[in-house]
Design an enzyme around this catalytic site. Structure first.
Site, mmCIF file in Angstrom:
data_model
loop_
_atom_site.group_PDB
_atom_site.id
_atom_site.type_symbol
_atom_site.label_atom_id
_atom_site.label_comp_id
_atom_site.label_asym_id
_atom_site.label_seq_id
_atom_site.Cartn_x
_atom_site.Cartn_y
_atom_site.Cartn_z
ATOM 1 N N LYS A 157 1.548 -1.247 -0.213
ATOM 2 C CA LYS A 157 0.046 0.368 -0.187
ATOM 3 C C LYS A 157 1.190 1.040 0.155
ATOM 4 O O LYS A 157 1.340 1.217 0.705
ATOM 5 C CB LYS A 157 -0.760 -0.751 1.567
ATOM 6 C CG LYS A 157 -1.541 1.191 1.946
ATOM 7 C CD LYS A 157 -3.257 1.350 0.906
ATOM 8 C CE LYS A 157 -3.753 2.933 0.981
ATOM 9 N NZ LYS A 157 -4.765 2.998 2.350
ATOM 10 N N VAL A 158 1.122 2.354 -0.812
ATOM 11 C CA VAL A 158 1.604 3.506 -0.995
ATOM 12 C C VAL A 158 0.486 4.377 -1.633
ATOM 13 O O VAL A 158 -0.451 4.061 -1.561
ATOM 14 C CB VAL A 158 2.650 3.105 -1.977
ATOM 15 C CG1 VAL A 158 3.856 1.787 -2.269
ATOM 16 C CG2 VAL A 158 1.667 2.811 -3.496
ATOM 17 N N THR A 206 0.181 11.188 -1.122
ATOM 18 C CA THR A 206 -0.090 12.203 -1.964
ATOM 19 C C THR A 206 -0.435 13.394 -0.951
ATOM 20 O O THR A 206 -1.352 14.857 -1.726
ATOM 21 C CB THR A 206 -1.321 11.291 -2.245
ATOM 22 O OG1 THR A 206 -1.186 10.094 -2.450
ATOM 23 C CG2 THR A 206 -2.085 12.101 -3.330
ATOM 24 N N ALA A 207 -0.361 13.036 0.378
ATOM 25 C CA ALA A 207 -1.307 14.722 1.077
ATOM 26 C C ALA A 207 0.292 15.235 0.399
ATOM 27 O O ALA A 207 -0.501 16.649 0.472
ATOM 28 C CB ALA A 207 -1.466 13.802 2.778
ATOM 29 N N HIS A 219 -5.357 9.968 7.381
ATOM 30 C CA HIS A 219 -6.131 9.095 8.477
ATOM 31 C C HIS A 219 -7.829 10.194 9.359
ATOM 32 O O HIS A 219 -8.136 10.585 8.819
ATOM 33 C CB HIS A 219 -5.030 8.471 9.548
ATOM 34 C CG HIS A 219 -4.482 7.541 7.738
ATOM 35 N ND1 HIS A 219 -4.865 6.523 6.796
ATOM 36 C CD2 HIS A 219 -3.212 7.140 8.670
ATOM 37 C CE1 HIS A 219 -3.731 6.604 6.297
ATOM 38 N NE2 HIS A 219 -2.894 6.699 7.133
#
Length: 286
Positions: free
Chosen positions: A56-57, A114-115, A158
């Site tokens: 997961k990336v 991505t953030a 998150h």
């Protein structure tokens, strides 16, 4: 008999919820993988070094890893109303120059996240004077660092969307909101990738396994409950449920045309600004 696949994902509720069935050997015809739990900054680094079979990336990391890894069309995090937030202390958000991040120290969860990519696209217009220092911290350390004055602002992901007020922090901006207003597209956050060397047939089977794991999670949410809470870092169960409800959606089962369009839009815009390498034709194809 083939060796079990190695996979790394975060201990966050959306990942443990999605992968519970596969991780526990509950998907018919699929062996349980060898699981490593790791923060997104760690998994991005693992992918760049070509370690592990499945990861997961961040979608933002794809331009650096797609030669060796293929993007799977399921299992990831992409949606609406789920973007990263920029948080500050109330005193920095009040008075003249409120919210001006020029010259400020900002904590981010990963320079490949991505953030951070969404943040840089937003900041090109919102902070024309530029920042001071960018500090990379594990996502769960960012809000305490802002609260305690070790950094001026923090880019959070998150469950922080649901808990930042408990730290006495102020929401300065919503990166997802800015993205959706500008593009009308959902927000690409976390991708599932697998080594191309596994071969096309095994990659297709792997995508099917992950879809089955997602569907089992939806069909019986209680089955994964203990697994989710055991890895949720003492998260309130109600917050864990909110987290899953926000980040596990129709795009988790299948990116579809709209999901792929959002990923292409993000990486194309970023490449045009020189923030990421341009994608080769067909790079997102499985």
């Amino acid at each position: 008999m083939a060796e079990p696949l190695s996979i790394a994902y975060s201990p966050c509720p959306n990942d443990t919820f999605v992968f519970h069935a596969w991780a526990h050997g509950l998907v018919p015809g699929a062996d349980a993988p060898e699981v490593t739990f790791a923060d997104i900054d760690v998994t991005n680094g693992l992918a760049e070094r070509g370690e592990l079979d499945v990861l997961k990336v961040s979608y933002a990391a794809l331009p650096w890893v797609l030669d060796e890894y293929a993007l799977l069309p399921c299992g990831g995090a992409l949606g609406r109303g789920c973007g990263p937030l920029v948080l500050t202390r109330p005193e920095l958000a009040a008075g003249p120059g409120a919210g001006d991040l020029t010259g400020r120290t900002v904590a981010v969860p990963s320079e490949r996240s991505t953030a951070y990519l969404l943040f840089r696209l937003w900041a090109a217009k919102a902070v024309p004077g530029g920042f001071g220092e960018i500090v990379v911290l594990p996502f769960h350390e960012i809000m305490p660092a802002v609260r305690d004055g070790r950094v001026d602002a923090g880019l959070v992901i998150h469950e922080a969307r649901f808990t930042y007020q408990q730290y006495g922090l102020h929401r300065l901006a919503d990166m997802g909101e800015a993205w959706e207003q500008e593009t009308g597209l959902p927000i690409p956050l976390g991708a599932i990738i697998a080594k191309r060397s596994l071969g096309a047939e095994r990659l297709q089977a792997l995508a099917g396994t992950i879809r089955d794991s997602v569907r089992q999670a939806w069909a019986d949410p209680s089955a994964s409950r203990a697994y989710v809470l055991a890895h949720a870092q003492e998260m309130d169960p109600a917050v864990a449920d909110q987290h899953i409800g926000l980040y596990v959606n129709e795009f988790t089962a299948d990116l579809g045309e709209e999901g792929y369009g959002a990923v292409r839009a993000l990486l194309t815009r970023a490449a045009e600004k020189g923030l990421v390498p341009p994608l080769a034709p067909g790079a997102l194809d499985l």
